[in-house]
Design a protein around this motif. Structure first.
Motif, PDB file in Angstrom:
ATOM      1  N   GLY A 120       0.464   6.094  -4.341  1.00 59.23           N
ATOM      2  CA  GLY A 120       1.554   6.013  -5.307  1.00 59.23           C
ATOM      3  C   GLY A 120       1.129   5.273  -6.562  1.00 59.23           C
ATOM      4  N   ALA A 121       0.449   4.151  -6.394  1.00 60.04           N
ATOM      5  CA  ALA A 121      -0.031   3.378  -7.538  1.00 60.04           C
ATOM      6  C   ALA A 121      -1.050   4.178  -8.344  1.00 60.04           C
ATOM      7  N   GLN A 122      -1.841   5.008  -7.668  1.00 62.15           N
ATOM      8  CA  GLN A 122      -2.876   5.773  -8.352  1.00 62.15           C
ATOM      9  C   GLN A 122      -2.289   6.893  -9.206  1.00 62.15           C
ATOM     10  N   VAL A 123      -1.312   7.617  -8.683  1.00 60.27           N
ATOM     11  CA  VAL A 123      -0.816   8.801  -9.395  1.00 60.27           C
ATOM     12  C   VAL A 123       0.487   8.556 -10.146  1.00 60.27           C
ATOM     13  N   GLU A 124       1.179   7.469  -9.832  1.00 64.99           N
ATOM     14  CA  GLU A 124       2.432   7.138 -10.518  1.00 64.99           C
ATOM     15  C   GLU A 124       2.349   5.726 -11.082  1.00 64.99           C
ATOM     16  N   THR A 125       1.244   5.426 -11.736  1.00 62.57           N
ATOM     17  CA  THR A 125       0.957   4.075 -12.212  1.00 62.57           C
ATOM     18  C   THR A 125       2.068   3.539 -13.102  1.00 62.57           C
ATOM     19  N   GLU A 126       2.553   4.364 -14.016  1.00 66.21           N
ATOM     20  CA  GLU A 126       3.527   3.882 -14.995  1.00 66.21           C
ATOM     21  C   GLU A 126       4.822   3.416 -14.332  1.00 66.21           C
ATOM     22  N   SER A 127       5.247   4.108 -13.275  1.00 63.12           N
ATOM     23  CA  SER A 127       6.508   3.730 -12.633  1.00 63.12           C
ATOM     24  C   SER A 127       6.393   2.368 -11.963  1.00 63.12           C
ATOM     25  N   TYR A 128       5.231   2.059 -11.395  1.00 58.74           N
ATOM     26  CA  TYR A 128       5.045   0.741 -10.774  1.00 58.74           C
ATOM     27  C   TYR A 128       4.765  -0.333 -11.828  1.00 58.74           C
ATOM     28  N   ALA A 129       4.065   0.042 -12.893  1.00 59.56           N
ATOM     29  CA  ALA A 129       3.801  -0.924 -13.966  1.00 59.56           C
ATOM     30  C   ALA A 129       5.086  -1.348 -14.664  1.00 59.56           C
ATOM     31  N   ALA A 130       6.107  -0.489 -14.626  1.00 58.00           N
ATOM     32  CA  ALA A 130       7.377  -0.816 -15.267  1.00 58.00           C
ATOM     33  C   ALA A 130       8.211  -1.812 -14.457  1.00 58.00           C
ATOM     34  N   MET A 131       7.799  -2.115 -13.247  1.00 54.65           N
ATOM     35  CA  MET A 131       8.560  -3.021 -12.394  1.00 54.65           C
ATOM     36  C   MET A 131       8.156  -4.471 -12.673  1.00 54.65           C
TER      37      MET A 131
ATOM     38  N   ASN B 268       0.859  -1.179   0.000  1.00 52.28           N
ATOM     39  CA  ASN B 268       0.000   0.000   0.000  1.00 52.28           C
ATOM     40  C   ASN B 268       0.897   1.231   0.000  1.00 52.28           C
ATOM     41  N   THR B 269       1.010   1.891  -1.128  1.00 54.55           N
ATOM     42  CA  THR B 269       2.015   2.926  -1.343  1.00 54.55           C
ATOM     43  C   THR B 269       1.534   4.311  -0.925  1.00 54.55           C
ATOM     44  N   CYS B 270       2.485   5.220  -0.820  1.00 53.45           N
ATOM     45  CA  CYS B 270       2.251   6.620  -0.463  1.00 53.45           C
ATOM     46  C   CYS B 270       2.845   7.505  -1.555  1.00 53.45           C
ATOM     47  N   ALA B 271       2.245   8.683  -1.765  1.00 54.08           N
ATOM     48  CA  ALA B 271       2.739   9.603  -2.793  1.00 54.08           C
ATOM     49  C   ALA B 271       3.041  10.984  -2.237  1.00 54.08           C
ATOM     50  N   VAL B 272       3.113  11.122  -0.909  1.00 55.75           N
ATOM     51  CA  VAL B 272       3.322  12.444  -0.315  1.00 55.75           C
ATOM     52  C   VAL B 272       4.660  13.035  -0.740  1.00 55.75           C
ATOM     53  N   THR B 273       5.701  12.213  -0.748  1.00 50.37           N
ATOM     54  CA  THR B 273       7.032  12.685  -1.138  1.00 50.37           C
ATOM     55  C   THR B 273       7.653  11.713  -2.136  1.00 50.37           C
TER      56      THR B 273
END
Length: 410
Positions: free
Chosen positions: A70-81, A36-41
Motif C-alpha cells: 500500500g505504501a509503495q503504490v499509494e504513497t500519496e494517500s499515506y503521506a497525507a496522513m 505493513n500495508t496491503c494493496a490487494v483491495t
C-alpha cells in the motif's frame, strides 16, 4: 511501549513484519508502530489507514512507520496522513540499516522495477515458533488485469536454494516444527536462478533438513506447478497435503479477461491429479466475486467450481477496482450485486468446509499443537485439543466431532 507491528494482507507480509520487528529490536529502537500495508483491495487500504489512526491515538508518543505494498503504490494517500512519521518502500523495509535511527527523509520509496537484489532477511526471518512462514520468492512477472501487486513488489526474484535451506535449518534448530514456504508468486520460484524450481527446492529442504517435521506451501498458481513438485506430493510424507490455489474465477471468458494463465478445466484436472496422489489432500482457493463484465451465468461457474475441484476453504474477494489497472476500465458490476455474489460464495465455502469436517469425524489425524488450545491437521484443518496437549507437540488424535468451524479431539 517498545515495538508494535500491524501487518495486513498476505503471509509474505506477516513473515516480513516479523523480520522488521527483529531488525528494529536489534537496533535498539523503541516506541515504534510498524504498519505493513496491503494493496490487494481498496478495503485493505481502508483498514490500514483506520489502524494507523487508532494506533496514533493509543500511542501519541510513538513513531508510526508505514511500509508494504500500500505504501509503495499509494504513497500519496499515506503521506497525507499527519499520524505517519515515515514511509518506507518495499525495497527498503528489510534493510537493517533503515532501523538504526530515524531518517530525516519522511518518504523513502524506490523503484521496485529497477535491477538489483533486494535485501534478504537474516538467517532466522521470524521468531522461533511452532510454525514459521519463510519467504523464498518475491515479486511477480505476470500482469493480471485486476492486480497492482507487481507494481508494489517488482518482478519475480528467488532466494537461492542454499540460503533457503540454511534458513529452514536455523528455524528447526530453534524448535520450529513446521515451515511454510511463501511468496508473491510461489510457483515462479527459481526462474531467475537458472533452472531451479519450487519442486527442486522442496526436495532439497526435505533432504537436507531431516529434522524438519512438516513442510507446507502457501498459495500457488496450479498451472505453474512443476512436475517435480507434483511428484513430491506423492513421495514426500513430510510435505503437507494442503494447497491454497490462486483460482480467482470458474468461467473461462472471465479468466481470459483477468489475464490468468489457466482455464477452468486446468484447475479441475490439477485438483484431481493431486487427489489421486494424496487422497487426503485439502484444497483452498482465492475467488473474486463480481469481476467486471461477469454475468450471473458466469458467476454460477465459480460457484460450481467449489464442488468440481472439491474445495474446502475459500478466501472470497469482492471485486474492487484498483486505479490504473485494465480491469478498472472495464464495465463494472453493480456494487450490490458484487456484495450478493460474495455472500453466496462465502455461503458455498462454509457449506463445503462443514462437509470436509464431517469427513474427518472418526478418523485419527496427526495434529501439530499450537497456542490457545488449538492445533492443525496435516490438511491444515483446525482441531480443538484436549487438556494436557502443549504447543509444539505432534500428537495422533481421534476426531470426535466438530462445531462447523473447528474439529474436536476425543
Amino acid at each position: 511501549m517498545s515495538i508494535e507491528v500491524l501487518s495486513f494482507g498476505c503471509r509474505l507480509n506477516a513473515a516480513e513484519s516479523e523480520a522488521m520487528r527483529r531488525q528494529a529490536e536489534d537496533a535498539g529502537r523503541t516506541d515504534l508502530v510498524l504498519v505493513n500495508t496491503c494493496a490487494v483491495t481498496a478495503e485493505a487500504g481502508r483498514q490500514a489507514r483506520k489502524a494507523i489512526r487508532a494506533a496514533a491515538r493509543a500511542n501519541p508518543a510513538a513513531r508510526v512507520v508505514v511500509t508494504g505494498c500500500g505504501a509503495q503504490v499509494e504513497t500519496e494517500s499515506y503521506a497525507a496522513m499527519p499520524e505517519v512519521a515515515e514511509i518506507l518502500g518495499n525495497r527498503r523495509k528489510l534493510d537493517p540499516a533503515v532501523w538504526t535511527a530515524p531518517s530525516p527523509d519522511r518518504v523513502r520509496i524506490d523503484d521496485v522495477m529497477a535491477p538489483g537484489a533486494d535485501p534478504l532477511p537474516d538467517a532466522v526471518p521470524m521468531r522461533a515458533r511452532t510454525r514459521a512462514f519463510l519467504p523464498v520468492q518475491n515479486g511477480c512477472d505476470h500482469r493480471c488485469t485486476f492486480c497492482v501487486i507487481p507494481f508494489g513488489r517488482g518482478n519475480s526474484r528467488s532466494v537461492p536454494v542454499a540460503a533457503a535451506v540454511a534458513q529452514v535449518r536455523a528455524l528447526v534448530a530453534q524448535g520450529t516444527r513446521e515451515v511454510v514456504l511463501t511468496g508473491v508468486d510461489l510457483t515462479a520460484y527459481g526462474r531467475d536462478l537458472g533452472g531451479a524450481t519450487l519442486g527442486a527446492l522442496v526436495r532439497a529442504i526435505l533432504r537436507e533438513v531431516p529434522d524438519l517435521d512438516r513442510l507446507r506451501l502457501s498459495s500457488i498458481d496450479s498451472v505453474e506447478a512443476d512436475p517435480e513438485l507434483v511428484t513430491a506430493f506423492a513421495e514426500e510424507a513430510r510435505l503437507m497435503p494442503h494447497l491454497h490455489l490462486s483460482l480467482q474465477a470458474g468461467d473461462d471468458l472471465i479468466l481470459k479477461r483477468m489475464k490468468r494463465r489457466h482455464g477452468r478445466d486446468d484447475a479441475i484436472r490439477f485438483c484431481a491429479a493431486i487427489r489421486r496422489l494424496r487422497p487426503d489432500a485439502v484444497f483452498g482457493a482465492d475467488l473474486i466475486a463480481g469481476f467486471p463484465t461477469e454475468t450471473e451465468a458466469q458467476f454460477a461457474r465459480s460457484l460450481d467450481l467449489v464442488e468440481e475441484c472439491g474445495l474446502a476453504q475459500l478466501h472470497v474477494f469482492p471485486y474492487s477496482p484498483r486505479p490504473g489497472t485494465p480491469a478498472a476500465r472495464m464495465p463494472q458490476v453493480a456494487p450490490a450485486e458484487i456484495r450478493d455474489r460474495a455472500a453466496r460464495l462465502r455461503e458455498a465455502g462454509a457449506a463445503a468446509f462443514a462437509r470436509r469436517l464431517d469427513r474427518e469425524v472418526g478418523e485419527t489425524r496427526r495434529v501439530l499443537a499450537e497456542r490457545g488450545g488449538l492445533g492443525r491437521t496435516e490438511g491444515f484443518l483446525p482441531v480443538r485439543l484436549r487438556e494436557g496437549v502443549e504447543a509444539g507437540m505432534l500428537v495422533d488424535l481421534r476426531i470426535a466431532g466438530h462445531d462447523g468451524q473447528v474439529l474436536r479431539a476425543a
